[in-house]
Design an enzyme around this catalytic site. Structure first.
Site, PDB file in Angstrom:
ATOM      1  N   ARG A 263       0.507  -1.125   0.270  1.00 58.05           N
ATOM      2  CA  ARG A 263      -0.334   0.099   0.094  1.00 58.05           C
ATOM      3  C   ARG A 263       0.745   1.216   0.272  1.00 58.05           C
ATOM      4  NH1 ARG A 263      -1.905   3.077   4.698  1.00 58.05           N
ATOM      5  NH2 ARG A 263      -3.751   4.253   3.724  1.00 58.05           N
TER       6      ARG A 263
ATOM      7  N   HIS B 234      -2.720  10.601   0.872  1.00 53.14           N
ATOM      8  CA  HIS B 234      -2.350  10.113   1.609  1.00 53.14           C
ATOM      9  C   HIS B 234      -1.719  12.095   2.156  1.00 53.14           C
ATOM     10  CE1 HIS B 234      -0.763   7.579   4.958  1.00 53.14           C
ATOM     11  NE2 HIS B 234      -1.129   8.895   5.369  1.00 53.14           N
TER      12      HIS B 234
ATOM     13  N   GLU C 272      -7.097   8.820   6.541  1.00 53.34           N
ATOM     14  CA  GLU C 272      -7.520   9.896   7.723  1.00 53.34           C
ATOM     15  C   GLU C 272      -8.161  10.384   7.793  1.00 53.34           C
ATOM     16  OE1 GLU C 272      -4.253   9.166  10.250  1.00 53.34           O
ATOM     17  OE2 GLU C 272      -4.040   6.722  10.440  1.00 53.34           O
TER      18      GLU C 272
ATOM     19  N   ASN D 237      -7.297   2.394  10.123  1.00 51.84           N
ATOM     20  CA  ASN D 237      -5.908   2.366  10.378  1.00 51.84           C
ATOM     21  C   ASN D 237      -5.893   2.327  12.217  1.00 51.84           C
ATOM     22  OD1 ASN D 237      -5.197   2.605   8.112  1.00 51.84           O
ATOM     23  ND2 ASN D 237      -4.471   4.867   8.280  1.00 51.84           N
TER      24      ASN D 237
ATOM     25  N   TYR E 296      -4.093   1.579  15.711  1.00 51.35           N
ATOM     26  CA  TYR E 296      -2.346   2.141  16.342  1.00 51.35           C
ATOM     27  C   TYR E 296      -2.837   1.462  18.119  1.00 51.35           C
ATOM     28  CZ  TYR E 296      -0.610   3.756  12.582  1.00 51.35           C
ATOM     29  OH  TYR E 296      -0.347   3.301  11.104  1.00 51.35           O
TER      30      TYR E 296
ATOM     31  N   GLU F 112      -3.238   0.320   8.305  1.00 51.77           N
ATOM     32  CA  GLU F 112      -2.449   0.325   9.142  1.00 51.77           C
ATOM     33  C   GLU F 112      -2.296  -0.216  10.304  1.00 51.77           C
ATOM     34  OE1 GLU F 112      -1.461   4.812   9.449  1.00 51.77           O
ATOM     35  OE2 GLU F 112      -1.493   5.341   6.877  1.00 51.77           O
TER      36      GLU F 112
HETATM   37  C1  PNW Z   1      -0.877   7.510  10.735  1.00 53.36           C
HETATM   38  N1  PNW Z   1      -3.372  11.141  15.824  1.00 53.36           N
HETATM   39  O1  PNW Z   1      -0.762   8.751  11.128  1.00 53.36           O
HETATM   40  C2  PNW Z   1      -0.642   7.864   9.003  1.00 53.36           C
HETATM   41  O2  PNW Z   1      -1.725   7.441   8.706  1.00 53.36           O
HETATM   42  C3  PNW Z   1       0.975   7.546   8.645  1.00 53.36           C
HETATM   43  O3  PNW Z   1       1.009   8.497   8.115  1.00 53.36           O
HETATM   44  C4  PNW Z   1       2.036   7.619  10.354  1.00 53.36           C
HETATM   45  O4  PNW Z   1       3.133   7.661  10.042  1.00 53.36           O
HETATM   46  C5  PNW Z   1       1.517   6.790  10.838  1.00 53.36           C
HETATM   47  O5  PNW Z   1      -0.353   6.923  11.493  1.00 53.36           O
HETATM   48  C6  PNW Z   1       2.159   7.409  12.426  1.00 53.36           C
HETATM   49  O6  PNW Z   1       1.295   7.794  12.853  1.00 53.36           O
HETATM   50  C7  PNW Z   1      -1.537   9.880  12.498  1.00 53.36           C
HETATM   51  O7  PNW Z   1      -2.579  12.360  15.911  1.00 53.36           O
HETATM   52  C8  PNW Z   1      -1.014  10.479  12.515  1.00 53.36           C
HETATM   53  O8  PNW Z   1      -4.302  10.681  16.598  1.00 53.36           O
HETATM   54  C9  PNW Z   1      -1.345  11.112  13.834  1.00 53.36           C
HETATM   55  C10 PNW Z   1      -2.794  11.102  14.876  1.00 53.36           C
HETATM   56  C11 PNW Z   1      -2.806   9.849  14.011  1.00 53.36           C
HETATM   57  C12 PNW Z   1      -2.973   8.851  12.824  1.00 53.36           C
END
Ligand code: PNW
Length: 451
Positions: free
Chosen positions: A78, A122, A167, A295, A297, A362
């Site tokens: 991707r 992106h 996002e 995505n 995290y 992601e």
């Molecule tokens: C995502 N937040 O970014 C992106 O899709 C990627 O490009 C990035 O490198 C990855 O996650 C890791 O950060 C985010 O602050 C960045 O909530 C910040 C946030 C969420 C997603």
């Protein structure tokens, strides 16, 4: 002998990147400037003044990089397309040399048996479009659809899976409300207009792509896994419901259920009015999609507390709700490690929007590059177990893309945070597979995990 956890036979194993984070070559072959060029070159915006000017030099090293993907055994890759490479002014004529790069990349991927998954946006909006209002301007949505059609015209014969935006929550709120991302504006009304125009851009582009014969169409969101601090507290459960409505359903419902939830619409009206929302937009935005990219995290814990200021500029409408600081084991981003958040989110999407096919577009973690890579392996292992459990419980999860293939430009954090399963030495551009890359190769080869 134990069989361990096996994934479905057709499960897609991949890794992900984004153009501005890896390509470099920001002034080459006719590429125009993007809002991230402007933002990162503005002192004080990005850690240590880092920019994407060189990044991983992937624009010139893509062939070797695809070789590394093949070594790891990736089935799918991707990546995103840089709008200002394809249309330096954002609209108007195509820059053929910009498209040539993606043409070469796609061919090289196919030579190695790797399926390309394209993200059209992106975060690197052409600067000339920001100068005309950026995502707060309705025209930007039409320009995006034009650009999407131009890319499809060139790559559509070789790319099966197309996603429009990555996002949009980040584009709208980090870009226009808190301003910690480009273009760095701090205006809640602008953020809510941007949100609508991003959704509209998705819908218009989806229409173009579908008409042009795109096989699999989608969008990638970053829904918050919102959890009540105390599941037995009615106030905390209500707080989680409100945050879920205002940060997740504000995207899910227009895309998958035909319109904004009433509470979200009230918030939009109170901060931005409703003049930017036209009658037929709901139908455009709800264009059927084939796959929802998710995505994930980290979880978000909230509690109902009278007098609490709420979640700040990125979470308008959450006054009276406390956002708890991350706790327990954290990644190098300070993000809480909690695979159960992903499982809960997947089950919620499955329950609320039945029939939705999902790709994890992601998931991954930043950890410092010191010694063995066990923290990253354990993070991914834990989250893959959550994905497997979701599949077992009936959620239609089609694939998993690890973020990220390479260490790269982590937006406001610059190169200080390393998400890659491949280490990049930014002095020499030498790539080295981390232990997690070797481990991921064995996961892919076995199509699963040890029990
Ligand atoms: C995502 N937040 O970014 C992106 O899709 C990627 O490009 C990035 O490198 C990855 O996650 C890791 O950060 C985010 O602050 C960045 O909530 C910040 C946030 C969420 C997603």
């Amino acid at each position: 002998m134990t069989l361990g956890l096996r994934f479905p036979d057709e499960f897609v194993w991949g890794a992900a990147t984004a153009a501005y984070q890896i390509e470099g070559a920001t002034r080459d072959d006719g590429r125009g400037p993007s809002i991230w060029d402007t933002f990162s070159r503005t002192p004080g915006k990005v850690f240590a003044g880092h920019t994407g000017d060189v990044a991983c030099d992937h624009y010139y090293r893509y062939a070797d990089d695809v070789g590394l993907m093949a070594d790891i055994g990736l089935r799918s890759y991707r990546f995103s397309i840089s709008w200002p490479r394809v249309k330096p002014d954002g609209t108007g004529p195509v820059n053929p040399r910009g498209l040539d790069f993606y043409d070469r990349l796609v061919d090289t991927l196919h030579e190695r048996g790797i399926d390309p998954v394209v993200t059209l946006y992106h975060w690197d909006l052409p600067q000339p479009l920001e100068d005309r209002g950026g995502w707060t301007a309705r025209e930007t949505a039409s320009w995006f659809a034009e650009y999407a059609a131009a890319v499809h015209q060139r790559l559509g014969d070789r790319v099966r899976v197309w996603t429009t935006l990555n996002e949009p929550w980040c584009s709208a709120f980090l870009g226009y409300a808190s301003g910690i991302h480009a273009p760095g504006r701090q205006d809640p009304a602008a953020a809510l207009k941007a949100l609508h125009h991003l959704l509209l851009a998705h819908g218009l582009a989806a229409g173009e792509l579908r008409a042009a014969g795109a096989e699999t169409l989608g969008i990638t969101l970053n829904p918050s896994a919102v959890r009540p601090a105390d599941p037995d507290s009615a106030a905390d459960v209500e707080a989680a419901r409100v945050v879920h409505t205002l940060s997740n359903r504000i995207f899910f419902d227009p895309l998958l259920a035909g319109g904004y939830p009433p509470e979200a619409l009230e918030l939009i009206e109170s901060l931005a009015g409703l003049g930017h929302i036209h009658d037929h937009d709901a139908k455009t935005i709800a264009a059927p999609i084939d796959v929802l990219g998710v995505n994930y995290y980290a979880p978000t814990y909230v509690a109902g507390r009278k007098g609490s200021p709420g979640g700040g500029p990125n979470n308008p409408g959450t006054e009276g709700i406390e956002f708890l600081p991350p706790s327990g084991p954290l990644t190098d981003m300070g993000w809480q490690i909690e695979p159960a958040g992903l499982l809960g989110l997947l089950e919620q999407i499955h329950a609320d929007y039945p029939g939705t096919s999902i790709m994890i577009t992601e998931n991954g973690a930043a950890f410092p590059h010191t010694g063995p890579d066990h923290d990253r392996i354990s993070y991914v292992d834990g989250h893959l177990r959550a994905v497997h459990e979701a599949i077992t419980r009936g959620v239609d999860v089609r694939g998993y893309f690890l973020w990220s293939f390479l260490d790269n430009f982590e937006w406001a954090e610059g190169y200080a945070k390393r998400f890659g399963i491949v280490h990049v030495d930014y002095q020499t551009q030498v790539r080295t597979l981390k232990e997690s890359a070797h481990w991921y190769r064995s996961v892919i080869a076995r199509n699963g995990l040890d029990a």
